[in-house]
Motif scaffolding. Structure first.
Motif: not given
Length: 994
Positions: A676-692
């Motif tokens: 997984w790729i995990v990110v936090s964004t400037d609009n206060n979200k935490v997202g988890v993404y597959s490698k695709s």
């Protein structure tokens, strides 16, 4: 009236107006659902970007009792805010109709409003005030719950650029008029005071003060509204609901409610909420909610009843005594039920805050096991809360909020171990080593009082850290320090974990990790720029790192230069390698990766990136950007994050490979795990993404996350807005996986065949069929796909008949379950020209093709099961009728598109689709021409025999033979059987024991 604004919103009718603008009932053309648009014609004096950011904050709000803000835009000088449409009646309308409300309902609604206020008031950084609580701004939904509308969405709109807050007479606090009473104010002394009648006063940043006619009153000017102003307005609103009369405008003139109107306990709460002195009211919504929790305990009538119970028992006959007992039992049962319904709200709050265990415990407490006279269950509401807290049906994603780990102070950074699942949560002055699998703290260590304090995991048991008494190695297995050396401000460790360096002021010390022996020391010719004793320091703001074998040390210096020191040379400072000379760059980040060193240098407005071959001492790659670039070494490669793009750098080929693109969202921090790729964004979200690049999990928050780490099945996030760490778990239980498919195949729907041996994926673009092992059996594309308007997967095990309107508006049979023979199943596709094609779900071949009347533009469907008829029509509430007598049984408030209905014994499963424009722009292998298309979110709602909601089922893609199926969109179909209440309780008790 018909007018399109923002490209996708149709203004249909005006439903309100005020000094700030006009309120319209609108229609979202793409999503085909009603919305509310607030049009404000006042000039926009603050920067659009500032206002955009503030509205984005509101868009992230999520609470059961406040409407969702969808969008914000400016067109032709008018600023529009797009808000969720709430179907129901306002309490103003109900009061005007002469409606009388019982006390228990008022208490329940008060608790729901307070739930919303707790949520709004605790938004970071300063909280959100409603500012105008009154009956007109509270909607009563058909389900009996409230929605607090018109919360402070105006924000910075106004001619003078100030936040403008109007007020409503009778509900406005003294502060709304710019009045503040001193603590010793006595309402009995000032009964002759009056507020000057001024309907036009508007409270702004420069407050106009409404003065008292009696100069004896103690007032002061320049008053600002705060959460206690909302408390007053809520008290005034409850006063009106209970008494039927709007309170006096002058807070000192409000007559206390007596026993003929409501209980003394409720009157006391309302009176305290409306106290003229702001310091004598409830000081927070939490405090007022607690008062409601204790209401029956403090009710004088209940106290008097308990005191006089013995006298009553002695004086009355057996029959009379039975009547008294019956009344007392009824009162107590009602009190218990009310308190448990409030506890349900607490459970929902705990789940929103990430405290899963607390949410489970609270929900379970509302569903007692016993059959005693006072074992009152909250029924459907408690069952739904327990289902949500357990997350048993959250199988469309394998991620879920697990818990919050409380810290003694605001976090500085998170460090994850490469050797096990441990995390180090570093805060100012210390660290907690945490094991998420055991959900417990392993050890708490004191660190140097410096924002550059750090922790390194050496292996399964040993930790290197900058302790308050010196650099130390701690052995987890023995619970002791193996050695302690000098106190240093910052440390860095070599990739092979044999050497580490420490720095104090301008001096560098080189140590052996194994023994702690000092191997070398030398001075720098230019001082370091170390942020000392700053809890908010950016831990990635400068460079201090060793290469793999500890032979090179890279540093950024206070003059803006970046240098590499050869540790093994006789005098490293005389043999340093200058990568960049003195500069005005103020923020640096760098790491070694094998034989390369990469670094970023940033200042306001731009960033540069250099990658150096340290053997050849030559530049091999260079980049620049007008944004701040983040550089990390992950998976033994350089990873760049430039705004909303994450890329890996292929040094040999000299090119970048895009890993993730998030459209409008700016990435604050990121990490990459095995899957997984995990990110936090400037609009206060935490997202988890597959490698695709597919989004598999997203969490909206009221906080911004500056640090995010993934370690195995665990994700941890840190915010400077809160002294805690949010942990998110990936529960990839293999036993729940029913089927698999190619994760890169884009599709809208997934269905399981009647014999449970095949998986069918489809959209308007085509159809794929898989066997149980994930092998593709067939793949077809549909012709004239732009003119497809509907698809239905049909199988003989379905027992629901569907009716639709034809082109003439007549209700006609669409397809009946009786039309199918045993074992028959296929995909039916409908085109706008009336063509219908049926495709076999074994190999995808065309079974038949025929013509019907062209479909009606009006969306109208009837779903008929054994006991129920469900009518769904756009822009109208969904209604459930009895098949037996055609009597209406339930009106559903949900405005999302209803797709299918199943009767499961005496329960109803209703499936919905919510469409939203995808923000993803991902790499796809197939159907690449639909990247960025409207994404479809499917979910189900399970109703009990009383048609009460007992479970929300997110990501539901299919139901067959008492099994729910879930599509995680990354290659897995998961399954779960329907869980009874007793099964839910057993799962909850097991969770609490662990």
């Amino acid at each position: 009236m018909s007018n399109i604004v923002g490209g996708i919103y149709e203004l249909r009718e005006q439903i309100g107006a005020g000094g700030g603008g006009i309120v319209y009932l609108g229609w979202h053309i793409n999503l085909k659902k009603p919305v509310v648009l607030k049009a404000d014609k006042r000039s926009l004096k603050v920067g659009y970007d500032i206002l955009r950011k503030e509205v984005d904050m509101l868009k992230n709000l999520s609470n059961s009792y406040i409407p969702q803000v969808y969008d914000f835009f400016e067109e032709s000088g008018v600023v529009y805010t797009v808000i969720e449409y709430i179907d129901g009646k306002s309490f103003k309308d109900l009061l005007n109709m002469g409606q009388v409300f019982c006390q228990s309902d008022v208490i329940r609604w008060a608790c729901q409003i307070l739930n919303a206020l707790i949520y709004l008031h605790n938004q970071k950084p300063y909280g959100i005030l409603h500012g105008d609580i009154k009956p007109a701004n509270i909607m009563l939904r058909d389900c009996g719950d409230i929605c607090l509308i018109d919360y402070n969405i105006a924000l910075a709109l106004g001619e003078d650029g100030a936040v403008r807050v109007g007020y409503s007479r009778g509900y406005a606090s003294p502060e709304h008029y710019g009045i503040s009473y001193f603590e010793d104010f006595d309402t009995n002394v000032y009964d002759d005071t009056e507020i000057v009648n001024s309907d036009t006063v508007i409270v702004t940043g420069n407050r106009k003060i409404t003065k008292y006619s009696n100069d004896k009153s103690k007032v002061s000017s320049g008053i600002r509204l705060d959460v206690r102003s909302d408390i007053y307005s809520l008290g005034a609103t409850l006063y009106h609901l209970v008494s039927g009369n709007r309170p006096e405008v002058d807070a000192t003139k409000v007559v206390r409610l007596d026993d003929t109107v409501c209980s003394p306990a409720l009157a006391s709460i309302i009176s305290k909420a409306m106290h003229p002195v702001i310091g004598k009211r409830y000081q927070s919504a939490d405090e007022m909610l607690q008062a409601f929790l204790d209401i029956y305990k403090n009710d004088k009538r209940s106290i008097r009843f308990r005191r006089e119970k013995k006298i009553v028992f002695g004086a009355l006959s057996i029959i009379a005594l039975a009547g008294v007992i019956s009344v007392a039992v009824g009162m107590k049962r009602q009190n218990i039920l009310q308190q448990r319904l409030i506890t349900v709200e607490y459970s929902k709050n705990a789940l929103q805050e990430g405290d899963k265990k607390k949410a489970i415990s609270l929900a379970l407490s509302t569903l007692p096991d016993g059959n005693g006279i006072f074992d009152i269950s909250t029924g459907a509401k408690g069952q739904e809360a327990l289902t949500d807290a357990l997350g048993v049906y959250n199988l469309a994603t394998s991620f879920e909020n697990d818990s919050r780990v409380e810290l003694p102070n605001i976090p500085l950074k998170i460090v994850s171990s490469e050797h096990n699942s441990l995390f180090a949560y570093i805060y100012h002055g210390g660290t907690i080593i945490y094991d998420p699998n055991l959900r417990k703290e392993v050890v708490r260590l004191d660190l140097i009082d410096n924002a550059k304090a750090n922790v390194y995991f050496l292996n399964d048991n040993k930790i290197l850290y900058t302790g308050d008494k010196g650099v130390s190695i701690y052995d987890i297995s023995t619970g002791k320090n193996l050695w302690t050396k000098d106190i240093v401000n910052e440390i860095a460790i070599s990739g092979d974990e044999n050497t580490f360096v420490g720095i104090t002021d301008k001096k560098i010390f080189v140590y052996s990790v194994k023994s702690g022996e000092l191997l070398k020391e030398f001075s720098l010719n230019i001082g370091r720029n170390l942020p000392v004793n700053n809890i908010f320091a950016d831990n990635g703001s400068d460079i201090f790192c060793l290469n793999k074998d500890g032979s090179f040390l890279a540093v950024s210096l206070e003059d803006g230069s970046v240098r590499i020191y050869p540790i093994n040379s006789d005098d490293p400072k005389d043999n340093d390698i200058i990568l960049t000379g003195p500069s005005d760059y103020s923020s640096f980040k760098g790491e070694f990766c094998d034989d390369y060193f990469g670094y970023t240098a940033s200042k306001e407005g731009n960033s540069i990136v250099d990658i150096i071959d340290i053997k050849e001492m030559k530049q091999v790659a260079a980049y620049n950007s007008d944004r701040q670039i983040k550089l990390k070494v992950l998976d033994n490669q350089f990873i760049l994050c430039d705004g909303s793009i994450i890329e890996s750098i292929d040094i040999d080929l000299g090119k970048e490979n895009q890993l993730l693109y998030l459209d409008d969202n700016k990435i604050e921090d990121f990490d990459i795990g095995e899957r997984w790729i995990v990110v936090s964004t400037d609009n206060n979200k935490v997202g988890v993404y597959s490698k695709s690049g597919k989004n598999v999990y997203e969490k909206n928050s009221d906080m911004s996350f500056f640090d995010i780490k993934i370690n195995g099945d665990w994700i941890c996030t840190a915010s400077r807005d809160d002294a805690s760490i949010l942990t998110i778990k990936n529960d990839n239980e293999e036993s729940l996986i029913s089927m698999t498919y190619d994760s890169l195949y884009l599709h809208d729907e997934a269905r399981v065949s009647d014999d449970l041996n095949r998986l069918i994926l489809f959209s308007i673009y085509g159809m794929q069929i898989y066997d149980k092992k994930g092998n593709i059996l067939s793949e077809i594309e549909f012709p004239d796909r732009k003119n497809i308007y509907d698809q239905q997967y049909r199988r003989s095990s379905n027992s629901t008949d569907i009716y639709k309107k034809d082109i003439f508006g007549d209700v006609t049979k669409h397809i009946l379950s009786s039309d199918l023979v045993e074992g028959q199943s296929f995909l039916e596709v409908f085109w706008y020209d009336g063509t219908v094609r049926r495709y076999d779900d074994m190999d995808g071949h065309l079974i038949s093709e025929y013509q019907i009347d062209k479909p009606s533009k009006e969306v109208y469907e009837e779903f008929r099961t054994k006991n129920y008829k469900v009518i769904s029509s756009i822009n109208k509430p969904t209604k459930i009728y009895s098949i037996k007598n055609n009597k209406i049984l339930k009106v559903l408030e949900n405005t999302d598109y209803l797709t299918y209905v199943n009767q499961i014994e005496d329960m109803l499963l209703i499936e919905y689709v919510r469409a939203s424009v995808s923000s993803e722009n991902v790499q796809v292998k197939k159907n690449s021409d639909i990247s960025g298309m409207t994404s479809v979110e499917k979910y189900g709602v399970l109703l009990n025999s009383n048609l009460e909601e007992i479970a929300r089922i997110p990501g539901l893609c299919d139901y067959s033979k008492n099994i729910f199926y879930f599509d995680d969109k990354v290659g897995n179909i998961r399954k779960r059987g329907i869980l009874s209440l007793s099964e839910l309780k057993e799962i909850a008790k097991k969770e609490l024991r662990n």
